[in-house]
Structure formats: structure tokens, C-alpha cells
Motif scaffolding. Structure first.
Motif, PDB file in Angstrom:
ATOM      1  N   HIS A   9      27.923  -2.929  66.860  1.00 30.03           N
ATOM      2  CA  HIS A   9      26.777  -3.160  66.018  1.00 30.03           C
ATOM      3  C   HIS A   9      25.318  -3.320  66.510  1.00 30.03           C
ATOM      4  CE1 HIS A   9      29.520  -2.105  62.835  1.00 30.03           C
ATOM      5  NE2 HIS A   9      30.269  -3.146  63.181  1.00 30.03           N
TER       6      HIS A   9
ATOM      7  N   TYR B  30      35.315  -8.994  53.601  1.00 33.40           N
ATOM      8  CA  TYR B  30      34.612  -7.529  53.744  1.00 33.40           C
ATOM      9  C   TYR B  30      34.056  -7.713  55.441  1.00 33.40           C
ATOM     10  CZ  TYR B  30      31.207  -4.068  54.265  1.00 33.40           C
ATOM     11  OH  TYR B  30      30.239  -3.000  54.790  1.00 33.40           O
ATOM     12  N   LEU B  31      33.474  -8.843  55.778  1.00 29.73           N
ATOM     13  CA  LEU B  31      32.643  -9.002  56.894  1.00 29.73           C
ATOM     14  C   LEU B  31      33.904  -9.041  58.194  1.00 29.73           C
ATOM     15  CD1 LEU B  31      29.867 -11.433  56.228  1.00 29.73           C
ATOM     16  CD2 LEU B  31      29.592  -8.989  56.623  1.00 29.73           C
TER      17      LEU B  31
ATOM     18  N   GLU C 143      36.981  -7.926  58.011  1.00 36.49           N
ATOM     19  CA  GLU C 143      37.621  -6.629  58.113  1.00 36.49           C
ATOM     20  C   GLU C 143      36.504  -5.591  59.201  1.00 36.49           C
ATOM     21  OE1 GLU C 143      38.804  -5.740  54.299  1.00 36.49           O
ATOM     22  OE2 GLU C 143      40.339  -7.162  54.257  1.00 36.49           O
ATOM     23  N   GLU C 144      35.441  -5.663  58.785  1.00 34.85           N
ATOM     24  CA  GLU C 144      34.185  -5.013  59.639  1.00 34.85           C
ATOM     25  C   GLU C 144      34.552  -5.500  60.996  1.00 34.85           C
ATOM     26  OE1 GLU C 144      32.121  -2.390  58.863  1.00 34.85           O
ATOM     27  OE2 GLU C 144      33.351  -2.070  57.125  1.00 34.85           O
ATOM     28  N   THR C 145      34.551  -6.635  61.170  1.00 29.27           N
ATOM     29  CA  THR C 145      34.612  -7.305  62.634  1.00 29.27           C
ATOM     30  C   THR C 145      35.840  -6.850  63.222  1.00 29.27           C
ATOM     31  OG1 THR C 145      33.438  -9.196  61.883  1.00 29.27           O
ATOM     32  CG2 THR C 145      34.654  -9.359  63.870  1.00 29.27           C
ATOM     33  N   GLU C 146      37.017  -6.750  62.517  1.00 29.20           N
ATOM     34  CA  GLU C 146      38.283  -6.358  63.243  1.00 29.20           C
ATOM     35  C   GLU C 146      38.119  -4.847  63.693  1.00 29.20           C
ATOM     36  OE1 GLU C 146      42.322  -6.689  64.231  1.00 29.20           O
ATOM     37  OE2 GLU C 146      40.955  -8.042  63.760  1.00 29.20           O
ATOM     38  N   LEU C 147      37.486  -3.873  62.650  1.00 28.12           N
ATOM     39  CA  LEU C 147      37.226  -2.628  63.194  1.00 28.12           C
ATOM     40  C   LEU C 147      36.266  -2.325  64.366  1.00 28.12           C
ATOM     41  CD1 LEU C 147      36.867  -1.072  59.470  1.00 28.12           C
ATOM     42  CD2 LEU C 147      38.907  -0.922  61.337  1.00 28.12           C
ATOM     43  N   ALA C 148      35.390  -3.159  64.443  1.00 30.07           N
ATOM     44  CA  ALA C 148      34.623  -3.272  65.674  1.00 30.07           C
ATOM     45  C   ALA C 148      35.161  -3.578  66.724  1.00 30.07           C
ATOM     46  CB  ALA C 148      33.348  -4.239  65.339  1.00 30.07           C
TER      47      ALA C 148
ATOM     48  N   ARG D 105      36.455 -10.769  68.837  1.00 28.73           N
ATOM     49  CA  ARG D 105      36.302 -10.042  67.581  1.00 28.73           C
ATOM     50  C   ARG D 105      34.822 -10.620  67.413  1.00 28.73           C
ATOM     51  NH1 ARG D 105      41.708 -10.378  68.099  1.00 28.73           N
ATOM     52  NH2 ARG D 105      42.674  -8.626  66.783  1.00 28.73           N
TER      53      ARG D 105
ATOM     54  N   ILE E 189      31.013  -7.789  67.410  1.00 29.86           N
ATOM     55  CA  ILE E 189      29.894  -7.410  66.516  1.00 29.86           C
ATOM     56  C   ILE E 189      28.826  -6.893  67.100  1.00 29.86           C
ATOM     57  CG2 ILE E 189      28.454  -8.666  64.699  1.00 29.86           C
ATOM     58  CD1 ILE E 189      30.903 -10.566  64.316  1.00 29.86           C
TER      59      ILE E 189
ATOM     60  N   ARG F  36      37.318  -0.530  67.961  1.00 31.88           N
ATOM     61  CA  ARG F  36      36.373   0.454  68.492  1.00 31.88           C
ATOM     62  C   ARG F  36      35.872  -0.047  69.846  1.00 31.88           C
ATOM     63  NH1 ARG F  36      34.771   5.051  69.971  1.00 31.88           N
ATOM     64  NH2 ARG F  36      32.598   5.555  70.280  1.00 31.88           N
TER      65      ARG F  36
END
Length: 787
Positions: free
Chosen positions: A305, A325-326, A328-333, A297, A301, A336
């Protein structure tokens, strides 16, 4: 592609004193831990206790680095006393991000963050590892006179000289390859100056950074936080970077995992890590929680990104909401990243199907469309699968032909290299350094860039160098099994015994277990989902494994494989034993399968002659003039379809030619628009369309077509079938569904088409040996049913 070779470690006769030393570590051991330790070179009874228990290991002083550490500490003392601005120069992988975080938190005890102390990390997607002139200029403009690197910098000689000319001092902390001469720096702290047997020799970037902070804690006054508070970051970087976990590396990883577990408490010291553990359903008490959870994970990043700086904030911030927030953004990354990795693996596999691997020792492939962020991951997968060092590159050229012929002046190819079978790929690449613009890394992983026009010469040269060094013997992947066990032995007791040797890593890999004469029940597969419940195109198969040792089965999982690849009859398996924190159960991770020797009614030679691979334009391969093979001309989307063709070919005693073209690359939304257009046309003209016509026009199968008919009904169309075909009429009086209902139904169609395309791509690119194996299983099952 040659079949992987299975190598099983023999059972050794162990000295009584050694077994007694191992048994003193825990009660109720069966002897497997002793066998593993002996296999891995821990053969002195006096070594055992310190290896298993970190309380009995004496860590090495940071001042073992000698004069270089003293120089670094003295320069930082000067900066402390004169209140100088300091910049940390990090790297964008998990080791580099955690190393930056260790320096940010550690130096932050002595230098105010965001005032005296800043950090800089290159962008993975647009920049290379290491120092850069433009980055140094930016720091000089901020009146920075001291840079501390981490996980980078040892070989950046022009950039280090440039910094010196700008009167910027540099302290390098790194673990990568050393230059021939000492670089122009204030200090260079790099464990490669030690001999291989030294306890500090294998430190990763984050561990070297930690040693610098440890020295400062012993030198500068009054840090507020305890030093051990950094060890969870050290463990993450160490395990994610795949360094050899011996000596102080192992000790730091053990202590770090102890610290990592504290982030699952009510008030975690690092809320970002706590949320990551929650998202990946891990408890933080296992090295696999890092290698399969946190590590990928954090790496995701920058892979997605490019900019990895928020990874440092995620690991070090005390703002719980910001960290949530960060994370959850990492999890989505990461979700992907999995999809990109899967797509790229399929593309590379398809390219390899066109290459004569019998003349290829080192795989080198390039493509302008390949995402640079996942090249290393896929290179590692290909290297393991094909048993060959692998180099994958992306290029600036927009013309694929330019990659191997005429290239734009100045175009650069850059990417990643991964090795296999103990082959030092770094040295192979280094031998071709005159063709490269930059390279660096480890024996088993490296990054490089070179002019696109040099690619053909580089490929030829590195293959020639490999043959000169290793000869022309056949290369194949090797799968090693450490212990032979039964299903009855799987579970808590064996897991507890194997856990004694954790943390696992380079030099001490996760034990692989050989299970003989086993079979499977309750086999099922599905796509996994991200934390928001959305499907990711990344398959897994779950099952229960059985053998004659017990009436009880044992659960397991096989990543990136479909259920049809598991044979219905008895076979041999290699697996790893794990504990699933989310499901609260012990389970195995399947690594490989093979048929039981002597059980096969059809041998491999017969299968190779029976199934013809005509994909990728390989027509007429193995075909006699008087033969009339049965041809599969439509790309299937399930093994059930393939098995229908296997059975038909056997019944008709004909060869089977896999002759389907590449599946459609049309976007599902475009197919939907086509279907609506057909519906309007048939409604207006009163004509009909057959099922075959709709399949060929839209490039979809029955299931997607039926869902499409439901969607048309939501729009106000009526679909009826007759002997002549499908008739579609507009039922204006009924009216269409609401926009929300239409959107929901249409989304089902788009999802069904996307899933079908994904599966078709799988069947288009799946290697021929896998098809042959499933065909063999189908024939065996047919014989069993006939009996």
C-alpha cells in the motif's frame, strides 16, 4: 552459480562446570543446548542462567544513555507542562511501525492522542526513509514545535537544520549510522554511541523508543497503563528487524514474547495482534510467530500500500471490529507481497543467467518495472543463493536500455541492498557515497538512491572496492549446520532443549540440524492459499523424512521447491526443527539437500557436458560441430515432462539442449478469447485443427486445452476428435449453460492457464544446477529399476 559450501560445527569438549550450569536450567537435557551455547560465545557458567531465564537478568536503566536521555525527558516535561503539540515521525518497516506504536501508546499516557499528539510515516512507494522538508512544513503548519523521531533521523542533517530554522525542536530516537558530528537536535538517543559489548549497543528502533518511554514513566506522573504492556510491540520490532539479540535486546524480546502470548486470551489487550495471530495460525509463544507470522505481515502493509499508518492503528486500536478489518487487509497485502516477491525473484534469476558471475563480486541490477516494496526481500534471497552482496533497484526510466546507457536528466534509481557471509555492505556502499543521492542502514541491510546515469560507474566501483578489500577468491554461498542429529532424535525432547535458547536472531541464529544418509517418503507439493482459500503462486513441498536410526518417519516442509527436487535415493539434509501450531505437530523446515558423497554414478563434470543450456540465447554452448543434440523446444510445465527428455537423451546417447523460448506472457483472458474465436471459425468453416496446432496457437498444454473444451461445451459448442484433428460445431438446439455456470467453468480455464504459465516460468528460469541434479536422480532411478 557455484554450489553452496556446507560447514558443520565440530563437537567441542566442554568443561564440566559449564555443562552443569546448563543442565541446571532444565531437566533431561542431552547436551545439545550446551554445545550451542558454547558455539555462540556463552562460555562462562555464570552467563548461562541470565541468558536462558529473563528473571535472572538485570535490565539496564534508560538513563544509561546519559545526558541525551536527560535532555529528551526534560524537553518532554516542558511540552507536558505547556501542553505543546508533539508529532511522532516514524518509519514504514516493522521496526519503524512498532516504534511509532510504542511512542503513540507511551506518549499517549501523558499527551492526549489526536489533540496534542499526532504521528507521521513516509510512504514507502513514493518517499525515502527519514525526515523530509515537505513533511516538516506540514507539521509546522499544524503549529507543531516538537518532533520525536523513531527508527530514523540520525543522518538527516539538512532536514534537522531546516526544522531548527522553523523553531521546531527534534528528539531523535534511532539505531542507524551516526553522523560525524552531533546533529542540531535537542537530544539524540542512539545506541551506536555505546561500544559493541554494551548491553544496550544493539537496540533496534522500537527498543530505543521503549527506553525513552521507560524514562518518562520514571519521571512524569500517573500513567494509566503498565509499562510492560508495550513489550509485545517491542518484541515484534526487535525480531522483525533482525538485530543482534544479546544484552537488553534479548531480555526485551523474552519479556515481549511473554506479553505477546496474552493476546490469545479471551479479552486480548491488542485485538489487532490477536487477529493477526489467528490469521497466521500462531499462538504467540515463539519468536518464529513474529519472524514468519506477524513481522512479514506488518512489513507487507507498506510494501503493497505504501502508506503504513494504518499499521499503527492496527497495533494500538481497541476497536475490535476495526482491528479485524485492518488485520484482514494486512493478510491480503501479505498474500500479494508473496506473489510479487515470487515474480521478482524469477525475473532477477533470469537476468543473472545472462551474467558472467565469475567476474562479479557484488550483484547490482536495476529495472524500471520492479516493485520497490519487495526489492529488499528478493535482494536477501539472491544474496543467500549466490553468496554475494546484492543491490536491486527500480528506476524512473521507461526505457530499459536507458538503465545502462543514455538516461533522462534527473532520473533516479532507488532500492535495497542485502549482504551475506559477514560482509559489511554498508561500508562498501558508503565508499561510493559521492555517486549517491542518499543511503543508510546496517552492515547487512541498506537502502540507497542514485542518479540512473551513475549506475554503471557505481557498479564498477563497488565491485572494485570489494576486490581490493576481500581479494579475488571464489565466492560461494555457505550453509552452516550447528548439530548432527538423527531422525530418531527429532521431536518434542529435542525441540524443548533447543527452545531454551530462544529467542533466536542475529548472533543467535535458529539451530540448523544435519541429517546424514536420509531419504524421503510421501513427497507432495501444492500452492498455499490465503485466508479466504484462494491460491497464492507460492509453492511448498511436504514430505516424511527417514533414516536408519528408527522405523518411524518425521514430517517436514520445503518452501519454494517442487517435489521433484527431492531425490528418490539417500542423501544428506540440513533442516530446522519447528512446531506447527496449526497442525499441532513437530516438523522440520528443509534448508538444503546434497547427494551422498560416493553414491553418484554420474559426476558433475559429465552432467555439465551432457546438458546444454540454450535458454536466454546461449546457443552453441559446449557443442561440437559433429554433435546432434536432442533439443527441448517447448517450455515444460512439470518435471515429468523434463524426465521424459532426460531418459530419451540417455537412451539415444545424445546430449540434451534446453532450447525452449520464454513462455507466453499473454493474459489467460486473452487466450480464452482466442480459443472462443477458433471455435467459432472451425464451426463456421467445418475445418479441423490438430492438437499440435492448438498447442502452438494458444501456447497451452493438454490439461488446459481439455478444460478449455469443457468451457466451450458450456457455451453451446460440441468438440469431437478424429484422425484429422478436432472438429468444433455449434449446437444451438442444446443451448448454453447459465451465465453463472459459464463464469464458473471459464474461471477453471483461466486458473489452469495461470497455473501452467507460472510453472512454465519456473522451468524457464530454474538454474542449470537444479536441472542437472534432477537429471542425475533420473539416471540413478533408471539404473536401480534396471537392476
Amino acid at each position: 552459480m557455484p554450489e553452496p559450501q556446507w560447514q558443520v560445527q565440530p563437537v567441542a569438549e566442554l568443561p564440566t562446570a559449564f555443562v552443569q550450569a546448563v543442565n541446571q536450567c532444565a531437566a533431561g537435557l542431552s547436551g545439545y543446548a550446551a554445545q550451542l551455547l558454547w558455539q555462540r560465545g556463552i562460555q562462562d557458567p555464570e552467563q548461562v542462567a541470565g541468558f536462558v531465564n529473563p528473571d535472572l537478568y538485570q535490565p539496564t536503566s534508560p538513563f544509561e544513555f546519559g545526558q541525551e536521555m536527560h535532555r529528551a525527558v526534560e524537553r518532554l516535561r516542558q511540552a507536558y507542562e505547556q501542553e505543546e503539540a508533539i508529532a511522532i515521525w516514524g518509519d514504514f518497516d516493522a521496526d519503524g511501525i512498532t516504534a511509532t506504536a510504542v511512542l503513540w501508546d507511551g506518549l499517549g499516557q501523558f499527551f492526549p492522542q489526536d489533540k496534542q499528539l499526532t504521528y507521521f510515516i513516509p510512504n514507502r512507494l513514493t518517499e525515502s526513509h527519514g525526515l523530509s522538508l515537505h513533511g516538516i512544513d506540514a507539521l509546522a503548519a499544524q503549529n507543531c514545535h516538537l518532533i520525536v523521531t523513531c527508527d530514523t533521523g540520525s543522518t538527516n542533517l539538512p532536514e534537522l537544520e531546516y526544522a531548527k530554522n522553523l523553531e521546531i525542536d527534534v528528539i531523535v530516537t534511532d539505531h542507524h549510522t551516526l553522523p560525524r558530528d552531533r546533529p542540531p537536535v535537542t537530544a539524540i538517543i542512539n545506541p551506536r554511541y555505546f561500544p559493541p559489548e554494551h548491553p544496550l549497543a544493539h537496540l533496534s528502533g522500537v527498543a530505543v523508543s521503549y527506553k525513552l518511554i521507560e524514562a518518562l514513566y520514571q519521571t512524569l506522573p500517573n500513567p494509566d497503563r503498565p509499562l510492560e504492556g508495550l513489550l509485545d510491540l517491542v518484541a515484534i520490532g526487535l525480531i522483525a528487524d533482525l538485530v543482534q539479540l544479546t544484552g537488553d535486546c534479548r531480555y526485551l524480546a523474552q519479556r515481549g514474547i511473554e506479553q505477546l502470548q496474552k493476546n490469545t486470551q479471551a479479552a486480548p489487550a491488542r485485538p489487532g495482534i490477536a487477529r493477526l495471530l489467528e490469521l497466521c495460525k500462531r499462538s504467540g509463544d515463539r519468536p518464529t510467530d513474529i519472524s514468519f507470522g506477524i513481522g512479514p505481515r506488518i512489513n507487507a502493509i507498506s510494501r503493497i500500500h505504501g502508506d503504513a499508518r494504518f499499521g499503527v492503528e492496527l497495533l494500538t486500536s481497541q476497536d475490535a471490529e476495526r482491528c479485524r478489518y485492518l488485520a484482514e487487509e494486512t493478510e491480503l497485502a501479505n498474500a500479494r507481497r508473496k506473489a510479487l516477491q515470487k515474480d521478482l525473484l524469477q525475473q532477477v534469476t533470469a537476468r543473472l543467467a545472462q551474467i558472467d558471475l565469475s567476474t562479479t563480486s557484488v550483484i547490482v541490477l536495476a529495472d524500471p518495472q520492479w516493485p520497490v516494496g519487495v526489492l529488499g526481500l528478493v535482494a536477501g534471497q539472491i544474496a543467500q543463493t549466490y553468496g554475494r552482496p546484492t543491490i536491486l533497484l527500480t528506476t524512473e526510466s521507461t526505457d530499459l536500455e536507458a538503465v545502462t546507457s543514455v538516461t533522462p536528466e534527473g532520473a533516479i534509481a532507488r532500492g535495497s541492498a542485502r549482504s551475506v557471509n559477514q560482509i559489511d555492505l554498508y561500508q562498501l556502499v558508503k565508499e561510493q557515497s559521492h555517486l549517491l543521492t542518499s543511503f543508510g542502514g546496517h552492515p547487512y541491510a541498506a537502502g540507497l538512491s542514485l542518479p540512473v546515469q551513475n549506475l554503471p560507474l557505481f557498479t564498477e566501483a563497488i565491485n572494485r572496492q570489494f576486490r581490493q578489500q576481500f581479494g579475488n577468491e571464489s565466492i560461494s554461498a555457505v550453509i552452516r549446520a550447528d548439530l548432527t542429529v538423527t531422525v530418531a532424535e527429532l521431536g518434542k525432547d529435542l525441540f524443548r532443549e533447543l527452545k531454551l535458547l530462544e529467542p533466536y536472531g542475529m548472533g543467535n541464529p535458529i539451530p540448523r540440524l544435519l541429517l546424514l544418509n536420509c531419504w524421503f517418503r510421501n513427497v507432495r507439493n501444492q500452492n498455499i492459499k490465503d485466508w479466504k482459500g484462494r491460491k497464492i503462486r507460492y509453492i511448498k513441498t511436504e514430505f516424511d523424512i527417514c533414516d536408519d536410526s528408527t522405523d518411524q518417519s518425521f514430517p517436514g516442509i520445503w518452501w519454494e521447491h517442487y517435489r521433484d527436487e527431492i531425490p528418490p535415493e539417500r542423501c544428506d539434509a540440513i533442516a530446522e526443527l519447528d512446531y506447527n501450531t496449526y497442525k499441532k505437530r513437530y516438523e522440520i523446515r528443509l534448508i538444503a539437500l546434497r547427494p551422498r558423497i560416493g553414491d553418484s554414478p554420474i559426476n558433475a563434470t559429465v552432467l555439465a557436458n551432457w546438458i546444454l543450456d540454450w535458454r536466454q540465447g546461449k546457443n552453441l554452448q559446449g557443442l561440437e560441430l559433429d554433435n546432434n543434440p536432442l533439443q527441448i523446444t517447448h517450455c515444460p510445465s512439470s518435471w515429468t515432462e523434463m524426465q521424459f527428455w532426460f531418459r530419451r537423451a540417455l537412451q539415444e546417447n545424445r546430449k540434451l539442449a534446453i532450447a525452449y523460448p520464454p513462455p507466453s506472457q499473454q493474459q489467460p483472458s486473452q487466450i480464452w478469447q482466442q480459443l472462443v474465436g477458433i471455435a467459432k471459425y472451425l464451426s463456421r468453416t467445418g475445418q479441423t485443427a490438430t492438437r499440435k496446432q492448438l498447442h502452438e496457437k494458444l501456447g497451452i498444454g493438454d490439461r488446459s486445452l481439455q478444460i478449455g473444451f469443457k468451457c466451450l461445451k458450456a457455451l453451446g459448442f460440441e468438440v469431437t476428435s478424429s484422425d484429422q484433428g478436432f472438429q468444433i460445431t455449434w449446437q444451438a438446439s442444446q443451448g448454453a449453460s447459465s451465465d453463472q455456470q459459464t463464469t464458473q467453468v471459464t474461471a477453471q480455464f483461466l486458473s489452469a492457464v495461470q497455473e501452467e504459465q507460472f510453472r512454465q516460468q519456473y522451468f524457464y528460469e530454474i538454474p542449470l544446477p537444479v536441472i542437472q541434479s534432477v537429471a542425475q536422480q533420473t539416471e540413478r532411478l533408471g539404473q536401480a529399476q534396471a537392476v
